[in-house]
Scaffold this motif. Structure first.
Motif, PDB file in Angstrom:
ATOM      1  N   PHE A   3      50.354   4.177 -31.572  1.00  0.00           N
ATOM      2  CA  PHE A   3      49.071   4.859 -31.621  1.00  0.00           C
ATOM      3  C   PHE A   3      48.159   4.240 -32.684  1.00  0.00           C
ATOM      4  N   ASP A   4      46.867   4.240 -32.405  1.00  0.00           N
ATOM      5  CA  ASP A   4      45.896   3.775 -33.396  1.00  0.00           C
ATOM      6  C   ASP A   4      45.714   4.795 -34.512  1.00  0.00           C
ATOM      7  N   GLU A   5      45.947   6.060 -34.159  1.00  0.00           N
ATOM      8  CA  GLU A   5      45.704   7.121 -35.131  1.00  0.00           C
ATOM      9  C   GLU A   5      46.744   8.220 -34.968  1.00  0.00           C
ATOM     10  N   LEU A   6      47.176   8.782 -36.077  1.00  0.00           N
ATOM     11  CA  LEU A   6      48.140   9.881 -36.095  1.00  0.00           C
ATOM     12  C   LEU A   6      47.566  10.979 -36.977  1.00  0.00           C
ATOM     13  N   ARG A   7      47.522  12.209 -36.428  1.00  0.00           N
ATOM     14  CA  ARG A   7      46.975  13.333 -37.181  1.00  0.00           C
ATOM     15  C   ARG A   7      47.991  14.461 -37.228  1.00  0.00           C
ATOM     16  N   VAL A   8      48.196  15.011 -38.421  1.00  0.00           N
ATOM     17  CA  VAL A   8      49.099  16.150 -38.600  1.00  0.00           C
ATOM     18  C   VAL A   8      48.290  17.332 -39.094  1.00  0.00           C
ATOM     19  N   ASP A   9      48.237  18.394 -38.287  1.00  0.00           N
ATOM     20  CA  ASP A   9      47.536  19.623 -38.668  1.00  0.00           C
ATOM     21  C   ASP A   9      48.546  20.644 -39.179  1.00  0.00           C
ATOM     22  N   TYR A  10      48.146  21.398 -40.196  1.00  0.00           N
ATOM     23  CA  TYR A  10      49.008  22.403 -40.816  1.00  0.00           C
ATOM     24  C   TYR A  10      48.613  23.796 -40.346  1.00  0.00           C
ATOM     25  N   PHE A  11      49.622  24.602 -39.994  1.00  0.00           N
ATOM     26  CA  PHE A  11      49.401  25.961 -39.514  1.00  0.00           C
ATOM     27  C   PHE A  11      50.187  26.952 -40.368  1.00  0.00           C
ATOM     28  N   ARG A  12      49.744  28.189 -40.313  1.00  0.00           N
ATOM     29  CA  ARG A  12      50.348  29.229 -41.131  1.00  0.00           C
ATOM     30  C   ARG A  12      51.804  29.470 -40.765  1.00  0.00           C
ATOM     31  N   ASP A  13      52.113  29.479 -39.457  1.00  0.00           N
ATOM     32  CA  ASP A  13      53.475  29.744 -39.015  1.00  0.00           C
ATOM     33  C   ASP A  13      53.706  29.065 -37.668  1.00  0.00           C
ATOM     34  N   SER A  14      54.925  29.179 -37.173  1.00  0.00           N
ATOM     35  CA  SER A  14      55.293  28.502 -35.927  1.00  0.00           C
ATOM     36  C   SER A  14      54.547  29.063 -34.723  1.00  0.00           C
ATOM     37  N   ASN A  15      54.274  30.361 -34.721  1.00  0.00           N
ATOM     38  CA  ASN A  15      53.549  30.942 -33.590  1.00  0.00           C
ATOM     39  C   ASN A  15      52.132  30.376 -33.495  1.00  0.00           C
ATOM     40  N   SER A  16      51.481  30.198 -34.642  1.00  0.00           N
ATOM     41  CA  SER A  16      50.140  29.609 -34.642  1.00  0.00           C
ATOM     42  C   SER A  16      50.181  28.170 -34.147  1.00  0.00           C
ATOM     43  N   ALA A  17      51.207  27.432 -34.583  1.00  0.00           N
ATOM     44  CA  ALA A  17      51.350  26.039 -34.145  1.00  0.00           C
ATOM     45  C   ALA A  17      51.601  25.971 -32.638  1.00  0.00           C
ATOM     46  N   LEU A  18      52.385  26.911 -32.117  1.00  0.00           N
ATOM     47  CA  LEU A  18      52.649  26.951 -30.678  1.00  0.00           C
ATOM     48  C   LEU A  18      51.361  27.228 -29.896  1.00  0.00           C
ATOM     49  N   GLU A  19      50.541  28.153 -30.389  1.00  0.00           N
ATOM     50  CA  GLU A  19      49.284  28.462 -29.698  1.00  0.00           C
ATOM     51  C   GLU A  19      48.375  27.231 -29.654  1.00  0.00           C
ATOM     52  N   ALA A  20      48.379  26.461 -30.742  1.00  0.00           N
ATOM     53  CA  ALA A  20      47.574  25.238 -30.765  1.00  0.00           C
ATOM     54  C   ALA A  20      48.089  24.236 -29.732  1.00  0.00           C
ATOM     55  N   PHE A  21      49.409  24.160 -29.593  1.00  0.00           N
ATOM     56  CA  PHE A  21      49.986  23.271 -28.579  1.00  0.00           C
ATOM     57  C   PHE A  21      49.590  23.722 -27.170  1.00  0.00           C
ATOM     58  N   LYS A  22      49.658  25.008 -26.918  1.00  0.00           N
ATOM     59  CA  LYS A  22      49.335  25.535 -25.587  1.00  0.00           C
ATOM     60  C   LYS A  22      47.875  25.278 -25.216  1.00  0.00           C
ATOM     61  N   LYS A  23      47.007  25.221 -26.227  1.00  0.00           N
ATOM     62  CA  LYS A  23      45.588  24.960 -25.973  1.00  0.00           C
ATOM     63  C   LYS A  23      45.279  23.472 -25.859  1.00  0.00           C
ATOM     64  N   GLY A  24      46.293  22.626 -26.045  1.00  0.00           N
ATOM     65  CA  GLY A  24      46.074  21.193 -25.947  1.00  0.00           C
ATOM     66  C   GLY A  24      45.575  20.556 -27.223  1.00  0.00           C
TER      67      GLY A  24
END
Length: 598
Positions: free
Chosen positions: A251-272
């Motif tokens: 990849f040309d770029e890699l981004r890591v976003d931080y979330f409060r908990d696993s459920n929030s991270a899962l919701e972000a995944f579900k939204k693409g």
């Protein structure tokens, strides 16, 4: 006379060789802990990487928590994810399809003496830091001294074994040791290399959010403390064409976003908003991935098999406490743990029981009767090991899954009776003193607390009083460091090539030395001998025998109530991300992913 003259010449030659120091082998492209490297000189690429993988695109990942530092090598600060593998490199790097073999990365070759006391690395002439300056022997010396004296404690433990370091020229580094540590050349090959010119005017021990620099494929592009960290591919990366890197870092770029908990991270995944997710919760894995995009085939769900040992995890007994000093007591409590009920009712039946400390690998005792090598190593200690553990047939008992398996509970009571305990009324008490059997389980998370509550209900049926206490991370770490607990959940990660860390995990010195990972307080001379034997083994056969013998001793000691494992990773990814069919022995490897254009 001619024969005598030739003989004298031969003796003189041997004397010259002896005076010159230890004989060294030819410089090699790689080195294995045991045996020979699997990949030949001039190999094309790692076996689990696709050299024709598409290049470009953005990979978006997610994690939980926060960070306030991008320096991964020091004690201070909460570290950002993925800095080390993307920004920094080492002299050599691992092929994760072998137990423990390293191949040239910054170094083009390694040369070790037969006893591995002397190791010589030669740097690649094209190796560069991200600012274009060459990687030199002076940088290697600076890295060793800086990490040893100012870095994480483990750096001091390993790097202090190097007694001298020479740099005959700008590309050659010669290190020597006098401890006979056969693993050390590989450990030094994996030492991160820091740019001296970048760090010599900075305070290395201070946490920082500055864009620190290495020689790796990526540079730090954006740092938002606690929110996001972004890496961008260095277009002038020196190592893009070497065999080890072909098919990695696509990849040309890699981004890591931080979330409060696993459920929030899962919701972000579900939204693409996140491209790949490694799920750790079986309940979520079985129930939370039925969202519209997944149903439409835009998300791939897969279980990546793991062929390395499962993490050894469970509730650790503190054997420093008199209550848990008797192995019979510990065995009773181990065999009273109702995994089948827990798996069916809490974990959707997705887990399997972890058997021993190297479960699921060739190093496990399970299914392998002790052979002549093991028996010789164990000596008289073989006779104190349970025969079923010695012949490889012992498995943790299976309950009927009801949560009230009377047969299992009677077996636990019988063992406790043999150890001097009896039920009076509704309480288990010491037959001599009348003291009630009671202890505290300390937990860090809700998930751990949930398991502890189930265990509490089971033990209450045989008169044992369990108090559950949930503490914060600082308190929990203090308990681990000082061994001030009755029982708490622990985890040890073991590879197919366990080494020096085993003494830190299970060695007798850790019973009284604070800050080790010998949480149960194991103090068994036989365990120490097996650790020494695995460290000194020169063949894979001898090594495996020593590790299996160690596994039998640890299992026979009943030092933890073993938990469970999934046998791999549960991975969900949007179809815009591709991966090779083959994955390495540990399982999912995100460095091999690529952007699959629609």
């Amino acid at each position: 006379m001619a024969k005598i003259w030739i003989s004298r010449l031969f003796v003189a030659a041997l004397a010259c060789l002896a005076a010159a120091g230890p004989v060294t082998a030819e410089p090699r492209h790689g080195i294995a802990m045991h045996g020979e490297p699997a990949l030949p000189p001039g190999f094309a690429h790692l076996p689990y990487a696709d050299p024709s993988a598409p290049q470009g695109g953005l990979l978006r990942l997610a994690t939980t928590g926060s960070f306030d530092s991008v320096n991964p090598f020091i004690v201070k600060g909460e570290k950002a994810l993925s800095v080390s593998p993307h920004v920094f490199e080492s002299l050599m790097s691992r092929n994760y399809d072998e137990p423990f073999t390293v191949y040239g990365l910054l170094a083009e070759s390694i040369d070790v003496s037969p006893d591995r006391s002397r190791m010589t690395f030669v740097l690649r002439p094209q190796a560069r830091f991200s600012d274009g300056k060459p990687v030199t022997a002076a940088d290697v010396v600076f890295s060793l001294e800086t990490l040893r004296d100012h870095g994480l404690p483990r750096f001091k433990t390993y790097y202090s074994k190097v007694k001298s370091i020479e740099t005959p020229d700008s590309r050659t580094i010669i290190m020597t040791q006098d401890e006979g540590d056969r693993e050390l050349p590989l450990i030094m090959g994996l030492m991160p290399i820091l740019p001296k010119h970048h760090w010599e005017t900075r305070n290395f021990e201070a946490s920082t959010l500055d864009a620190i620099m290495g020689s790796g494929p990526y540079v730090l592009a954006e740092v938002r403390p606690g929110e996001r960290i972004t890496y961008k591919k260095n277009p002038d990366y020196w190592g893009k064409a070497i065999p080890y890197n072909r098919g990695l870092w696509n990849f040309d770029e890699l981004r890591v976003d931080y979330f409060r908990d696993s459920n929030s991270a899962l919701e972000a995944f579900k939204k693409g908003l996140v491209d790949v997710r490694v799920e750790t919760d079986p309940g979520r894995w079985s129930q939370a991935y039925d969202f519209p995009a997944a149903k439409a085939g835009k998300v791939v769900r897969e279980r990546i098999e793991q062929k390395t040992p499962a993490a050894a995890n469970g509730f650790a007994f503190n054997t420093r406490r008199p209550l848990f000093a008797d192995p019979l007591v510990r065995r009773a409590l181990v065999e009273a743990f109702d995994f089948e009920w827990l798996n069916a009712n809490i974990f959707s039946g997705l887990y399997r029981r972890t058997q021993g400390y190297y479960s699921g690998s060739e190093l496990s005792y399970l299914g392998h009767p002790a052979d002549a090598r093991e028996v010789a190593l164990l000596g008289a200690d073989a006779w104190r090991i349970d025969p079923q553990i010695l012949d490889g047939s012992y498995e943790l008992p299976r309950t009927d899954g009801s949560g009230r398996d009377r047969k299992m509970l009677r077996r636990a009571v019988a063992l406790l009776s043999e150890a001097g305990w009896e039920i009076r009324g509704e309480t288990l008490v010491n037959r001599k003193t009348g003291e009630a059997f009671a202890f505290t389980i300390s937990c860090l998370s809700r998930e751990q607390e949930r398991v502890a509550l189930h265990y509490q209900r089971t033990l209450r049926q045989i008169g044992i009083r369990v108090t559950i206490r949930t503490v914060d991370s600082a308190q929990f770490q203090r308990m681990l460091d000082t061994y001030d607990f009755d029982m708490l959940p622990v985890m040890w990660y073991n590879s197919l090539s366990p080494g020096n860390e085993q003494d830190f995990y299970y060695g007798s010195a850790g019973r009284d030395t604070k800050g080790t990972r010998n949480y149960p307080g194991i103090a068994d001379p036989a365990v120490d001998r097996m650790i020494e034997a695995l460290l000194k083994a020169t063949t894979r056969e001898d090594f495996v025998a020593a590790v299996r013998a160690l596994d039998r001793l640890l299992v026979n000691g009943f030092y933890i109530v073993p938990f469970y494992n999934s046998g791999g990773q549960w991975v969900a990814r949007w179809t815009r991300v591709g991966r090779p069919d083959r994955q390495p022995l540990p399982g999912f490897e995100d460095a091999t992913l690529w952007y699959a254009r629609p």
